[in-house]
Design a protein around this motif. Structure first.
Motif, PDB file in Angstrom:
ATOM      1  N   ASN A 161     -15.853   2.316   6.960  1.00 44.28           N
ATOM      2  CA  ASN A 161     -15.939   3.191   5.782  1.00 44.28           C
ATOM      3  C   ASN A 161     -14.600   3.224   5.044  1.00 44.28           C
ATOM      4  N   CYS A 162     -13.529   3.287   5.829  1.00 47.18           N
ATOM      5  CA  CYS A 162     -12.190   3.309   5.243  1.00 47.18           C
ATOM      6  C   CYS A 162     -11.900   2.007   4.507  1.00 47.18           C
ATOM      7  N   LEU A 163     -12.219   0.864   5.134  1.00 46.82           N
ATOM      8  CA  LEU A 163     -11.927  -0.434   4.541  1.00 46.82           C
ATOM      9  C   LEU A 163     -12.754  -0.680   3.280  1.00 46.82           C
ATOM     10  N   VAL A 164     -13.998  -0.241   3.285  1.00 49.27           N
ATOM     11  CA  VAL A 164     -14.842  -0.399   2.101  1.00 49.27           C
ATOM     12  C   VAL A 164     -14.247   0.373   0.923  1.00 49.27           C
ATOM     13  N   GLN A 192      -4.197   7.365   5.147  1.00 50.54           N
ATOM     14  CA  GLN A 192      -3.906   8.055   6.401  1.00 50.54           C
ATOM     15  C   GLN A 192      -4.819   7.566   7.533  1.00 50.54           C
ATOM     16  N   VAL A 193      -6.054   7.255   7.178  1.00 50.27           N
ATOM     17  CA  VAL A 193      -6.973   6.714   8.193  1.00 50.27           C
ATOM     18  C   VAL A 193      -6.473   5.360   8.687  1.00 50.27           C
ATOM     19  N   LEU A 194      -6.010   4.523   7.745  1.00 55.63           N
ATOM     20  CA  LEU A 194      -5.478   3.215   8.136  1.00 55.63           C
ATOM     21  C   LEU A 194      -4.246   3.354   9.009  1.00 55.63           C
ATOM     22  N   VAL A 195      -3.372   4.284   8.667  1.00 60.89           N
ATOM     23  CA  VAL A 195      -2.151   4.492   9.453  1.00 60.89           C
ATOM     24  C   VAL A 195      -2.496   4.877  10.891  1.00 60.89           C
ATOM     25  N   LYS A 196      -3.523   5.704  11.031  1.00 59.88           N
ATOM     26  CA  LYS A 196      -3.893   6.197  12.363  1.00 59.88           C
ATOM     27  C   LYS A 196      -4.837   5.250  13.107  1.00 59.88           C
ATOM     28  N   MET A 197      -5.231   4.169  12.445  1.00 59.28           N
ATOM     29  CA  MET A 197      -6.136   3.216  13.079  1.00 59.28           C
ATOM     30  C   MET A 197      -5.547   2.674  14.377  1.00 59.28           C
ATOM     31  N   GLY A 198      -4.277   2.349  14.340  1.00 61.82           N
ATOM     32  CA  GLY A 198      -3.624   1.823  15.531  1.00 61.82           C
ATOM     33  C   GLY A 198      -3.622   2.820  16.660  1.00 61.82           C
ATOM     34  N   GLU A 199      -3.434   4.117  16.323  1.00 61.23           N
ATOM     35  CA  GLU A 199      -3.428   5.154  17.352  1.00 61.23           C
ATOM     36  C   GLU A 199      -4.799   5.264  18.018  1.00 61.23           C
ATOM     37  N   ARG A 200      -5.844   5.162  17.222  1.00 65.16           N
ATOM     38  CA  ARG A 200      -7.196   5.269  17.783  1.00 65.16           C
ATOM     39  C   ARG A 200      -7.530   4.071  18.658  1.00 65.16           C
ATOM     40  N   ILE A 201      -7.089   2.893  18.250  1.00 62.17           N
ATOM     41  CA  ILE A 201      -7.312   1.705  19.084  1.00 62.17           C
ATOM     42  C   ILE A 201      -6.545   1.840  20.396  1.00 62.17           C
ATOM     43  N   THR A 228      -7.027  10.943  -4.737  1.00 65.16           N
ATOM     44  CA  THR A 228      -7.468  11.699  -3.548  1.00 65.16           C
ATOM     45  C   THR A 228      -8.023  10.757  -2.477  1.00 65.16           C
ATOM     46  N   GLU A 229      -8.870   9.841  -2.926  1.00 62.75           N
ATOM     47  CA  GLU A 229      -9.460   8.894  -1.970  1.00 62.75           C
ATOM     48  C   GLU A 229      -8.393   7.995  -1.360  1.00 62.75           C
ATOM     49  N   TYR A 230      -7.465   7.545  -2.183  1.00 61.43           N
ATOM     50  CA  TYR A 230      -6.428   6.631  -1.681  1.00 61.43           C
ATOM     51  C   TYR A 230      -5.579   7.323  -0.621  1.00 61.43           C
ATOM     52  N   ASP A 231      -5.151   8.550  -0.881  1.00 61.45           N
ATOM     53  CA  ASP A 231      -4.355   9.285   0.104  1.00 61.45           C
ATOM     54  C   ASP A 231      -5.112   9.424   1.425  1.00 61.45           C
ATOM     55  N   LYS A 232      -6.419   9.685   1.314  1.00 63.63           N
ATOM     56  CA  LYS A 232      -7.229   9.903   2.516  1.00 63.63           C
ATOM     57  C   LYS A 232      -7.369   8.622   3.340  1.00 63.63           C
ATOM     58  N   VAL A 233      -7.756   7.528   2.690  1.00 70.37           N
ATOM     59  CA  VAL A 233      -8.001   6.300   3.444  1.00 70.37           C
ATOM     60  C   VAL A 233      -6.696   5.689   3.937  1.00 70.37           C
ATOM     61  N   MET A 282       0.829  -1.204   0.000  1.00 66.69           N
ATOM     62  CA  MET A 282       0.000   0.000   0.000  1.00 66.69           C
ATOM     63  C   MET A 282       0.868   1.261   0.000  1.00 66.69           C
ATOM     64  N   LYS A 283       1.995   1.220   0.715  1.00 66.86           N
ATOM     65  CA  LYS A 283       2.907   2.363   0.790  1.00 66.86           C
ATOM     66  C   LYS A 283       3.544   2.621  -0.579  1.00 66.86           C
ATOM     67  N   ILE A 284       3.906   1.565  -1.298  1.00 65.81           N
ATOM     68  CA  ILE A 284       4.491   1.737  -2.633  1.00 65.81           C
ATOM     69  C   ILE A 284       3.485   2.401  -3.568  1.00 65.81           C
ATOM     70  N   ILE A 285       2.229   1.952  -3.481  1.00 66.25           N
ATOM     71  CA  ILE A 285       1.187   2.571  -4.317  1.00 66.25           C
ATOM     72  C   ILE A 285       1.016   4.039  -3.947  1.00 66.25           C
ATOM     73  N   LEU A 286       1.082   4.334  -2.637  1.00 64.68           N
ATOM     74  CA  LEU A 286       0.926   5.708  -2.160  1.00 64.68           C
ATOM     75  C   LEU A 286       2.039   6.606  -2.717  1.00 64.68           C
ATOM     76  N   VAL A 287       3.289   6.109  -2.679  1.00 72.89           N
ATOM     77  CA  VAL A 287       4.442   6.935  -3.045  1.00 72.89           C
ATOM     78  C   VAL A 287       4.645   6.982  -4.563  1.00 72.89           C
TER      79      VAL A 287
END
Length: 572
Positions: free
Chosen positions: A499-502, A435-444, A428-433, A412-417
């Motif tokens: 929502n992010c995973l979908v 970041q949500v996935l990256v922060k998922m661990g922080e929220r948990i 736009t959507e990929y960049d957004k989701v 996923m990181k390779i696709i992002l970069v």
């Protein structure tokens, strides 16, 4: 059971032995005389006026003949008047101070007796309305528990799906359902026909008592004018005959006093009502209420002793063959008792089936990830009923730690970069989701820390335990509010993650499939990863599968656990 039986919930702090001792002690200290309420048993009478006329003495027949000649009245009409006059004499002999047959009047003392009964019966109206209202099934269950305590314990033990599943781990859900249904029928069959009829008689007695409590006594007492000193004056027969006839039907029907066990069931249920504040000990409240019932019953006996109701109403109605029919009202106790246990079993099976579905989803995920257990969130365990989204949070946490960080992050990181999307909206959507996935661990982690003793929710719970240590009921209510708030926090994290995973699933699927739809592939997908492009492609395909898998499983978890949250919220 999925929820406590109402009696057990009342005395849940007592052991089974202490419950039995409490009931036995109450029954030793409380006595309800089983003497019939009406001593004036109606004698078998001749059914027709013709037969009555035939049975008259020769002197009475001669007198009636003379009257019929000089008064121009029918012989049978005169016979009827003669019989009514005889009954009137009997009424006068029993209570000459209450009934003036000559002037067809009822004394004020009769009104005072009715007012006394009305005041005494008033308190039982609300408890009985609870029993015959929305809590009817609970009441009939409680009757069965008190009358058949051994059977009650057998039912509790034999229709528990969790216990059966533990003892027979090889049984699937459908087999558990069939086995428990058979157990229920077998246990209920132990109640024989005699016991069923006896219990039906008890419900009939209680219904008669309930009808008495509902009777509008003012229809009669309002016919007695007050003197200048406030005492009740006499009322005419014609003014009271109709309402008194209806009251007579109730009193004639209510001739058997209720048993102590029956009244115990009434007041146990009444004082268990969720909106009722109970300050005194349960034993004291029930004993006092039953004592008030005994006082009422004795007043009815005294009233019936001086008021031969059937004969009085024959005189008032001028009908020697007046028959006051029983008001009926008894219900088939066994039908409602069986319905209660069938409903209880159905509810337990609903909860049991839901837990099994949650376990099955979890096991399927573990097989997919090749793990032995989910990584739960600390202080938010699947065995704690207050943690309604425990499976969902554990699945999300496991996905992040074991799947996303270890496997999905790299492709996923390779696709992002380096990835070049054909469509700007996809980028736009990929960049957004991402970041949500990256922060998922922080929220948990934030959610988990919040539950620890030094976290916000942990401190709230600790403060409540100190603030309400003298009021367990209020403590439970306040703790439940905090727990519901914690579950809402979990739901926000889960819904955002879903929502992010979908969206990520659609994006990854577009990259893999490249079918030119709303979610398209990358223009440089064949170049990504350099010489390791094939490995990257495979990683992206697997990542797309993994995202779809957790997305669908997490949605199933959340749907089921939302039900648990809704049920918990109703307990406030």
């Amino acid at each position: 059971m999925g929820k406590d039986n109402v009696f057990d919930s009342l005395v849940k702090d007592l052991s089974s032995e202490e419950r039995r001792e409490m009931i036995e002690k109450m029954e030793q200290n409380i006595h309800i005389s089983q003497e019939p309420l009406d001593i004036h048993v109606e004698k078998e009478s001749i059914q027709t006026i013709e037969e009555e006329n035939v049975a008259l003495s020769w002197l009475d027949k001669f007198i009636i003949f003379i009257k019929s000649v000089f008064l121009s009245k029918e012989r049978l009409e005169l016979t009827k008047s003669l019989v009514v006059h005889r009954i009137a004499r009997q009424v006068s002999l029993i209570s000459p101070e209450l009934f003036d047959i000559k002037h067809q009047a009822v004394a004020g003392e009769f009104c005072e007796m009715l007012i006394d009964i009305a005041n005494s019966v008033d308190f039982i109206r609300t408890p009985l309305s609870v029993c015959f209202g929305i809590d009817k099934l609970l009441f009939y269950s409680l009757m069965g528990q008190l009358e058949f305590p051994v059977l009650h314990e057998e039912l509790r033990q034999k229709i528990n799906p969790w216990d059966l599943a533990v003892r027979n781990p090889s049984l699937d859900v459908q087999e558990v359902k069939r086995k428990l249904a058979d157990n229920l029928e077998t246990s209920l069959s132990r109640i024989n026909r005699e016991d069923r009829l006896r219990m039906m008689d008890l419900t009939r007695t209680l219904n008669h008592m309930y009808q008495l409590s509902l009777y509008p006594f003012k229809q009669i007492t309002s016919q007695f004018p007050d003197s200048a000193h406030g005492a009740s004056l006499s009322a005419s027969f014609s003014g009271v005959v109709n309402p008194l006839t209806e009251l007579g039907r109730i009193l004639i029907s209510f001739n058997t006093p209720p048993s102590v066990k029956l009244l115990e069931a009434v007041f146990f249920l009444y004082y268990s009502h969720e909106d009722r504040e109970v300050e005194s000990p349960l034993e004291e409240l029930v004993s006092l209420s039953i004592s008030r019932c005994e006082t009422l019953i004795q007043k009815i006996r005294n009233f019936n002793r001086v008021v031969p109701m059937t004969d009085l109403l024959k005189v008032m109605n001028g009908d020697p063959f007046l028959h006051l029919s029983d008001i009926g009202g008894g219900e088939d106790w066994f039908y409602f008792f069986k319905q209660y246990w069938q409903d209880s079993l159905a509810e337990q099976l609903r909860l049991f089936t839901r837990e099994k579905k949650l376990e099955e989803i979890a096991h399927e995920l573990l097989r997919y990830w090749d793990l032995t257990s989910l990584f739960g969130v600390k202080e938010y365990d699947t065995t704690d009923r207050f943690c309604t989204f425990s499976y969902s949070m554990a699945a999300l946490n496991t996905f992040f730690l074991e799947n996303y960080q270890k496997k999905l992050y790299y492709p996923m990181k390779i696709i992002l970069v380096d990835g070049s999307f054909y469509k700007k909206s996809n980028r736009t959507e990929y960049d957004k989701v991402f970041q949500v996935l990256v922060k998922m661990g922080e929220r948990i982690k934030w959610f988990e820390n919040n539950l620890l003793p030094d976290g916000d929710s942990g401190r709230k719970l600790r403060t409540l335990s100190q603030e309400y240590r003298e009021d367990q009921e209020e403590l439970n209510r306040q703790v439940l509010k905090v727990r519901i708030g914690i579950n809402r926090d979990a739901l926000v994290i889960l819904e955002d993650s879903l929502n992010c995973l979908v969206t990520m699933g659609k994006l990854m699927n577009g990259v893999v499939m490249g079918n030119g739809g709303s979610y398209d592939t990358l223009s440089n997908f064949s170049e990504l990863g350099g010489r390791n492009n094939e490995e990257l492609r495979q990683s992206v395909i697997e990542a797309a599968d993994d995202v779809h898998k957790i997305g669908h499983s997490l949605q199933d978890f959340v749907n089921l656990e939302k039900e648990k949250m809704d049920e918990l919220s109703k307990e406030i």
